[in-house]
Each structure stands twice: as C-alpha cells, then as structure tokens.
Motif scaffolding. Sequence first.
Motif: not given
Length: 339
Positions: A67, A103, A287
């Motif tokens: 990330p 993502l 996340l």
Amino acid sequence: MERSERIDDPPGLATLVPPSPGGVRRDRRGGTVVLFALTAACLGWGALRLTGWEPVFRWSQAVSFTPYVAVAALVPPAWAALTRRWRTTVAAFAAVSMFAVILLPRMLPGAQPPARGPALRVMTLNMWNGHVPTSALMEQIRRYRPDVLTLQEFAGWVPGRLAAEGVAGLLPYAYALPEEDANGVAIYARHPVSEGRRLPGTGPGQAAAVVTLPDGRRVEVVSVHACAPSSGWRTACWEPSIRRLPGAGGPLRVLAGDFNATLDHAVLRELIATGYRDAADATGRGLTMTWPYHEQPFFFPKIAIDHVLADERIAVRDFRAVTLPADDHRLTVTDLTLP
C-alpha cells in the motif's frame, strides 16, 4: 584634463548567462535515469505482486508494504507528465493501474450472501506474550460483548488474571492452551465450546474448537497464530503454518487471529480462495492496519496481519480495530451473520 573611466560589469551579470546546452542535456539525462529507475521499480513491484511469485523470504516481508509503494507510485507519472516525457508517463501510469487493481477492491464493500441466521460477534487479539493488561482486555470485552474471543500469545498467567477480572460472567466457555514463549492460544465463548484441538505443526500454537449456538447451529472457530516471515526457522515455518489451516467447505468455519501475512501474500490469498472472505476486505476496510503499534510514532508504517476469515456463506456486517495499551497488535471486532 579629461579622465578616462572604466566601466565594470554590473554585479551579478554572470548569473544572467544561460547555462550551456550541454549542461541542460546532462541535467535532463540525469532526471530521465532517475525517473526510469523509479518507474521500473514500481512496475517490477506491481508485476511480482500480481503474479504472486515470492522469490526470496525478504520479499515476503517487503510485499507487506505494497500500500505504501502504491502511494509512491503516483510520483513517477506526475513527474513524467510535468516534464513531457510521454513514453515514460504511459509506463508509469501502467504501474499505477497495477496498484489500483491490487488495492481498490479492499476499499470497496463487497456483496453479501443472503444470510438470515443468528449474529456472531468475533473478537481477536495477539496479547504479546501476555503483556496486555487483562483489565484493558476486559474493558473491551464488556464494551463489545463478543460471542467468541480468540487469543494468541496466551501466556501462563493470563487465565488466572482473566478469571479474577470476571471473564466467566461474559465468556463462560473456553478451550485454552496457555504457554510461554508466545506459543499459548485460547478460544473463549459465550456459548458451549467442544471438540477443542491443537493444530499440528511447529511454531506458535494454533487451535480449533466448535461453538454451538442456542439454536443448535455449530461453527468451528480457529485461533490463528502463524509463524513470522522473519529469519531462520520462522521463515521455513511461515508458509507451512498458514497452509496447515483448514480450508473452507463443509461445516461453517471462522479463522481469527494473527496470520503474520497480509492480503498481498499469495499464501493467504490461496487460503481465502478455498471459500473464505476476509472481513476487513469484505467491508471495504481492507487497509485497516493492525501491527506494530506499541511505542511507534504515527508515521511509522503499519501493516495488516490480523484477520478474520469467514466462510463465504457467512455475511460480514462490520469490522473494526482497537488499539490497546502495552500491545503491538490491535484488537479486532467483526460482526457476522450466519446462514
């Protein structure tokens, strides 16, 4: 008598002389080399992550930070576009596209199965070899009222302290295997627990037990503590400790705990592909970082290694993480609905 006067160059005139074309070319060439290297690094990282190939164990550590690399990957296309390096701009945007594919799904809630059964709230925590004050843990138990609590690094002194804090009044059933050296593991529940067993293999303890709900539904719960992909025996132990976890299918099952792996690790994605869903990912909170938090500054990069994997027949309603004192892991709370 006439005097001759000498007129000197005005101060700073030299600074107005433009650099030579050769200097400009050298500066641009140097910038191009740096930009190319950054773009190539982002493309290579994205390609490795998408293929799932993990060449050496250090990559198994590094890929956890995907990330953050995705954020850094935004720099090359902006730089290339501003300096009109159009071919490099296209390549850099290709890298950004890779990271978007990786993502973006974690940030978007997924569709839920049509589950209409009882609710099940699952709490899990790595206790950092028992360093977490049991009073702090009990505060969260009283606040969230979980149906199931899985604990890792369940040290020998923890059961007595939890009992003294009144855990039996909220979670009266348990299958506990307290041990030192971060090997202890436990499953506490509001409803009867049976068929407890330790999962085979070396490394930290992992255990499973069946929780029977008031309406008779049975759910197998696994308290997960995989090895860390750090060095020595733990590297050899890491992947097998995840592969030994039971796949989905058959009876309803929930895996909860410290997987020492993120969604960027192929071995975890392969386990999920057997028929699980990651609770954080399913709720658009993929996340949410969970480690390391103890005495770390806010800017220190964190990663998501604590997970709840639920059978794909189970609906995931909510996922959240809570920071506790004296713990490097965050506690997670997941709301599920059984089919």
